[in-house]
Design a protein around this motif. Structure first.
Motif, PDB file in Angstrom:
ATOM      1  N   GLY A 218      82.594 -38.861 -25.550  1.00 40.91           N
ATOM      2  CA  GLY A 218      82.694 -37.379 -25.463  1.00 40.91           C
ATOM      3  C   GLY A 218      84.050 -36.803 -26.122  1.00 40.91           C
ATOM      4  N   MET A 219      84.571 -37.734 -27.176  1.00 44.32           N
ATOM      5  CA  MET A 219      85.800 -37.130 -27.759  1.00 44.32           C
ATOM      6  C   MET A 219      85.554 -36.518 -28.904  1.00 44.32           C
ATOM      7  SD  MET A 219      87.913 -40.858 -28.369  1.00 44.32           S
ATOM      8  CE  MET A 219      89.333 -39.952 -29.287  1.00 44.32           C
ATOM      9  N   SER A 220      86.218 -35.373 -29.388  1.00 43.84           N
ATOM     10  CA  SER A 220      86.228 -34.613 -30.552  1.00 43.84           C
ATOM     11  C   SER A 220      87.447 -35.209 -31.439  1.00 43.84           C
ATOM     12  CB  SER A 220      86.304 -32.984 -30.429  1.00 43.84           C
ATOM     13  OG  SER A 220      87.681 -32.936 -29.802  1.00 43.84           O
ATOM     14  N   GLY A 221      87.498 -34.615 -32.726  1.00 46.38           N
ATOM     15  CA  GLY A 221      88.291 -35.048 -33.563  1.00 46.38           C
ATOM     16  C   GLY A 221      88.063 -35.534 -34.969  1.00 46.38           C
ATOM     17  N   ILE A 222      89.126 -35.673 -35.891  1.00 50.73           N
ATOM     18  CA  ILE A 222      88.548 -36.161 -37.178  1.00 50.73           C
ATOM     19  C   ILE A 222      89.689 -36.971 -37.719  1.00 50.73           C
ATOM     20  CG2 ILE A 222      87.339 -33.902 -37.871  1.00 50.73           C
ATOM     21  CD1 ILE A 222      89.545 -33.097 -39.257  1.00 50.73           C
ATOM     22  N   TRP A 223      89.284 -37.979 -38.751  1.00 50.19           N
ATOM     23  CA  TRP A 223      90.076 -38.767 -39.354  1.00 50.19           C
ATOM     24  C   TRP A 223      90.741 -38.001 -40.694  1.00 50.19           C
ATOM     25  CZ3 TRP A 223      92.407 -43.087 -37.580  1.00 50.19           C
ATOM     26  CH2 TRP A 223      91.704 -43.879 -36.537  1.00 50.19           C
ATOM     27  N   GLN A 224      92.122 -37.926 -40.957  1.00 42.41           N
ATOM     28  CA  GLN A 224      92.336 -37.079 -41.924  1.00 42.41           C
ATOM     29  C   GLN A 224      93.371 -38.043 -42.690  1.00 42.41           C
ATOM     30  OE1 GLN A 224      93.519 -33.171 -41.289  1.00 42.41           O
ATOM     31  NE2 GLN A 224      91.567 -32.462 -41.722  1.00 42.41           N
ATOM     32  N   ASN A 225      93.514 -38.139 -44.154  1.00 43.38           N
ATOM     33  CA  ASN A 225      94.386 -38.735 -44.912  1.00 43.38           C
ATOM     34  C   ASN A 225      95.687 -37.866 -44.945  1.00 43.38           C
ATOM     35  OD1 ASN A 225      96.135 -39.483 -47.550  1.00 43.38           O
ATOM     36  ND2 ASN A 225      94.531 -41.053 -47.096  1.00 43.38           N
ATOM     37  N   ASN A 230      95.164 -43.156 -42.757  1.00 42.40           N
ATOM     38  CA  ASN A 230      93.949 -42.567 -41.997  1.00 42.40           C
ATOM     39  C   ASN A 230      94.307 -42.239 -40.743  1.00 42.40           C
ATOM     40  OD1 ASN A 230      91.167 -41.716 -42.204  1.00 42.40           O
ATOM     41  ND2 ASN A 230      90.457 -43.631 -41.575  1.00 42.40           N
ATOM     42  N   VAL A 231      94.896 -40.751 -40.563  1.00 44.06           N
ATOM     43  CA  VAL A 231      95.330 -40.341 -39.361  1.00 44.06           C
ATOM     44  C   VAL A 231      94.356 -39.674 -38.575  1.00 44.06           C
ATOM     45  CG1 VAL A 231      97.113 -39.049 -38.125  1.00 44.06           C
ATOM     46  CG2 VAL A 231      97.788 -40.558 -40.350  1.00 44.06           C
ATOM     47  N   PHE A 232      94.224 -39.788 -37.170  1.00 47.63           N
ATOM     48  CA  PHE A 232      93.409 -39.308 -36.245  1.00 47.63           C
ATOM     49  C   PHE A 232      93.860 -37.903 -35.804  1.00 47.63           C
ATOM     50  CE2 PHE A 232      90.640 -38.701 -32.583  1.00 47.63           C
ATOM     51  CZ  PHE A 232      89.515 -38.559 -33.033  1.00 47.63           C
ATOM     52  N   TRP A 233      93.295 -36.641 -35.773  1.00 45.28           N
ATOM     53  CA  TRP A 233      93.536 -35.609 -35.271  1.00 45.28           C
ATOM     54  C   TRP A 233      92.540 -35.148 -34.034  1.00 45.28           C
ATOM     55  CZ3 TRP A 233      97.351 -32.233 -37.490  1.00 45.28           C
ATOM     56  CH2 TRP A 233      97.990 -32.612 -38.608  1.00 45.28           C
ATOM     57  N   SER A 234      92.914 -34.667 -33.021  1.00 42.85           N
ATOM     58  CA  SER A 234      92.142 -34.146 -31.865  1.00 42.85           C
ATOM     59  C   SER A 234      92.708 -33.198 -30.849  1.00 42.85           C
ATOM     60  CB  SER A 234      91.539 -35.302 -31.084  1.00 42.85           C
ATOM     61  OG  SER A 234      92.476 -35.854 -30.216  1.00 42.85           O
ATOM     62  N   ASN A 235      92.039 -32.704 -30.040  1.00 37.70           N
ATOM     63  CA  ASN A 235      92.757 -32.008 -29.009  1.00 37.70           C
ATOM     64  C   ASN A 235      93.211 -32.825 -27.975  1.00 37.70           C
ATOM     65  OD1 ASN A 235      90.386 -32.552 -27.193  1.00 37.70           O
ATOM     66  ND2 ASN A 235      89.474 -31.051 -27.814  1.00 37.70           N
ATOM     67  N   THR A 236      94.102 -32.343 -27.122  1.00 38.26           N
ATOM     68  CA  THR A 236      94.621 -33.250 -26.089  1.00 38.26           C
ATOM     69  C   THR A 236      93.737 -33.831 -25.027  1.00 38.26           C
ATOM     70  OG1 THR A 236      96.496 -31.628 -26.327  1.00 38.26           O
ATOM     71  CG2 THR A 236      96.499 -33.330 -24.658  1.00 38.26           C
ATOM     72  N   ARG A 237      92.685 -32.913 -24.733  1.00 38.53           N
ATOM     73  CA  ARG A 237      91.780 -33.958 -23.749  1.00 38.53           C
ATOM     74  C   ARG A 237      90.985 -35.024 -24.319  1.00 38.53           C
ATOM     75  NH1 ARG A 237      88.583 -29.579 -19.697  1.00 38.53           N
ATOM     76  NH2 ARG A 237      90.521 -28.954 -18.662  1.00 38.53           N
ATOM     77  N   SER A 238      90.894 -34.930 -25.654  1.00 46.96           N
ATOM     78  CA  SER A 238      90.124 -36.223 -26.413  1.00 46.96           C
ATOM     79  C   SER A 238      90.963 -37.344 -26.228  1.00 46.96           C
ATOM     80  CB  SER A 238      89.818 -35.673 -27.899  1.00 46.96           C
ATOM     81  OG  SER A 238      88.956 -34.932 -27.860  1.00 46.96           O
ATOM     82  N   MET A 239      92.318 -36.999 -26.494  1.00 46.62           N
ATOM     83  CA  MET A 239      93.432 -38.220 -26.436  1.00 46.62           C
ATOM     84  C   MET A 239      93.208 -38.609 -24.923  1.00 46.62           C
ATOM     85  SD  MET A 239      97.364 -38.307 -27.351  1.00 46.62           S
ATOM     86  CE  MET A 239      97.732 -38.952 -28.789  1.00 46.62           C
ATOM     87  N   ALA A 240      93.135 -37.676 -23.898  1.00 44.21           N
ATOM     88  CA  ALA A 240      93.145 -38.298 -22.440  1.00 44.21           C
ATOM     89  C   ALA A 240      91.890 -38.749 -22.226  1.00 44.21           C
ATOM     90  CB  ALA A 240      93.296 -36.934 -21.435  1.00 44.21           C
ATOM     91  N   ARG A 241      90.774 -38.583 -22.819  1.00 46.32           N
ATOM     92  CA  ARG A 241      89.509 -39.537 -22.619  1.00 46.32           C
ATOM     93  C   ARG A 241      89.523 -40.813 -23.199  1.00 46.32           C
ATOM     94  NH1 ARG A 241      84.189 -36.644 -22.137  1.00 46.32           N
ATOM     95  NH2 ARG A 241      84.416 -34.490 -21.874  1.00 46.32           N
ATOM     96  N   PHE A 242      90.378 -41.104 -24.169  1.00 49.97           N
ATOM     97  CA  PHE A 242      90.468 -42.316 -24.625  1.00 49.97           C
ATOM     98  C   PHE A 242      91.239 -43.213 -23.593  1.00 49.97           C
ATOM     99  CE2 PHE A 242      93.237 -45.274 -27.356  1.00 49.97           C
ATOM    100  CZ  PHE A 242      92.150 -46.209 -27.600  1.00 49.97           C
TER     101      PHE A 242
END
Length: 361
Positions: A218-225, A230-242
Motif C-alpha cells: 500500500g505504498m505510494s511514491g515515484i522514482w525520479q532521476n 534513481n531516487v525514490f520520493w514518497s509521503n512519510t506514511r509510505s516510508m513507515a509502511r516499508f
C-alpha cells in the motif's frame, strides 16, 4: 453408608469447584498475558490505528521537547510506530501527510529488498557474478577482475571499484582499485542491482518494484532521476509502511513479500571490513564502523544512544528509517539536513536518540 455417600458428595462438589476455579484462573491468565499482535494498515485506506503514549507508559512530559528539537532541526515529518500502530505523527515547516520527499540513500534498502524478492523468485542469485546479468564490460576494469564482482558485493559495498569518481556509473567511470571483497567503500555502483533485476525479470525496475513491493504493502511514491541516480520520493506514511514490512521480517499480514532468511542476511554484517553494514542497511551495536568517503575504521557503535539491536536506512541530509526489533519500534524522519549536509550518519542521529530515549524509557 449415608456417611460415605455424604463424604463422596462433598469430594465431588469440591472437585467441581476446584476445576471451575482452575479454569477461571487459566482464563484470567490468558487474558492478562495476551500479546498484542502486529498491526498492518489496510492497503487502500488512509486509516491507520493509533496507540497513545499513556497506554505505553512512556514519559508524556518528554514528547514536546522531542518535537521542539525536531522542529529546530529542519525536520519535515516524524513518525513513531509501536507494533505497527502510530504513536507519534507530526509534520513541520508546511509539510503534510500528503507531501512527498526524497528518501535519498535510505532508498538503497528498497533495492536491497527487491534483490531479495528477485532471488526468492529464482530470477537472480546474489552470489552470482554481476556480468551474468549485465554481460561483460559493464565496467572498464580487466574482465578477470570484473568477473570477481558478485551481486552480493554490490549490496555489501565491497566491489573493489573506485568510489572517488562521482555519481556516474557508466562503464568508463567504473575503475579498478582492488579485487572484490578487499575494500569497503560507499559507492553508487549499487544501482547496477536495479539493472540486474530489470534484466532478470525482463521488465523495468520500476514495474517490478511496483508489482512486487509497492502495491503489495500500500505504498505510494515515484522514482525520479536526481543527480544521475534513481531516487525514490514518497509521503512519510509510505516510508513507515516499508519500515513496518522489514520489522515484520518481510511479511505483510499473511503474505510473505520477501523471505525472512533474506531479511536476516540483509540486516546482519555482510563482509569482514565494515561490521556495521549489511545489504545496504546500517547496523548498530557493532564494535566498529566505516563511513562514506573514508577508509578509517571507527571504534564503537554506530549510534551509541540507540538500542544495540537497532538497524537503519540512512539517507543524505538525515532521511531516516530506524527499526528496533526488541522494542517493536519503527521510527521515520524526513527533512532537510539537521545540521550540515551529510551522506548517511550524522551527529543528529545520536542527539535524536537521546530525545527518543527520554520519551520511551
Amino acid at each position: 453408608m449415608k456417611i460415605i455417600n455424604k463424604t463422596l458428595l462433598k469430594i465431588f462438589f469440591f472437585l467441581i469447584i476446584f476445576s471451575c476455579s482452575k479454569e477461571n484462573s487459566e482464563l484470567n491468565d490468558t487474558v492478562d498475558n495476551t500479546i498484542e499482535t502486529l498491526y498492518f494498515p489496510d492497503l487502500d485506506s488512509n486509516v491507520w490505528k493509533k496507540k497513545s503514549i499513556t497506554e505505553l507508559n512512556w514519559n508524556t512530559t518528554q514528547l514536546q521537547p522531542l518535537l521542539d528539537f525536531l522542529d529546530t532541526k529542519n525536520t519535515k515529518s516524524f513518525i513513531v510506530l509501536y507494533k505497527g500502530k502510530i504513536v507519534v505523527e507530526e509534520y513541520f515547516n508546511n509539510h503534510s501527510n500528503t507531501s512527498i520527499w526524497y528518501w535519498a540513500s535510505a532508498g538503497k534498502t528498497l533495492t536491497s529488498t527487491l534483490s531479495g524478492i528477485a532471488q526468492d523468485e529464482n530470477l537472480i542469485n546474489i552470489n552470482a557474478k554481476v556480468s551474468d546479468y549485465l554481460g561483460l564490460g559493464w565496467t572498464s576494469i580487466p574482465l578477470e577482475k570484473e568477473n570477481l564482482i558478485t551481486c552480493k558485493n554490490l549490496l555489501s559495498m565491497n566491489s573493489g571499484l573506485d568510489d572517488s569518481l562521482g555519481e556516474d556509473v557508466s562503464p568508463s567511470n567504473l575503475k579498478y582499485i582492488t579485487d572484490a571483497e578487499q575494500r569497503w567503500a560507499y559507492h553508487n555502483v549499487y544501482v547496477k542491482m536495479q539493472d540486474v533485476i530489470a534484466n532478470a525479470s525482463q521488465q523495468t525496475f520500476t514495474n517490478y518494484f511496483n508489482s512486487k513491493l509497492k502495491d503489495k504493502i500500500g505504498m505510494s511514491g515515484i522514482w525520479q532521476n536526481l543527480d544521475d541516480l534513481n531516487v525514490f520520493w514518497s509521503n512519510t506514511r509510505s516510508m513507515a509502511r516499508f519500515g513496518l514490512l522489514i520489522s515484520a521480517n518481510g511479511k505483510w499480514e499473511n503474505s510473505q513479500i520477501v523471505s525472512e532468511n533474506f531479511i536476516t542476511e540483509a540486516t546482519n554484517t555482510s563482509q569482514n571490513i565494515n561490521n556495521s553494514y549489511g545489504y545496504l542497511w546500517w547496523l548498530n551495536g557493532k564494535e566498529s564502523y566505516h563511513l562514506p568517503q573514508s577508509q578509517i575504521t571507527f571504534t564503537g557503535e554506530l549510534i551509541p544512544n540507540a538500542p544495540e539491536d537497532m538497524f537503519c536506512a540512512l539517507g543524505k541530509n538525515d532521511q531516516k528509517i530506524y527499526i528496533v526489533p526488541a522494542k517493536d519500534l519503527v521510527i521515520i524522519r524526513m527533512g532537510e539536513a539537521a545540521n550540515t549536509s551529510n551522506f548517511a550518519l550524522s551527529s543528529f542521529d545520536n542527539d535524536l536518540w537521546e530525545k527518543i530515549n527520554a520519551l520511551i524509557d
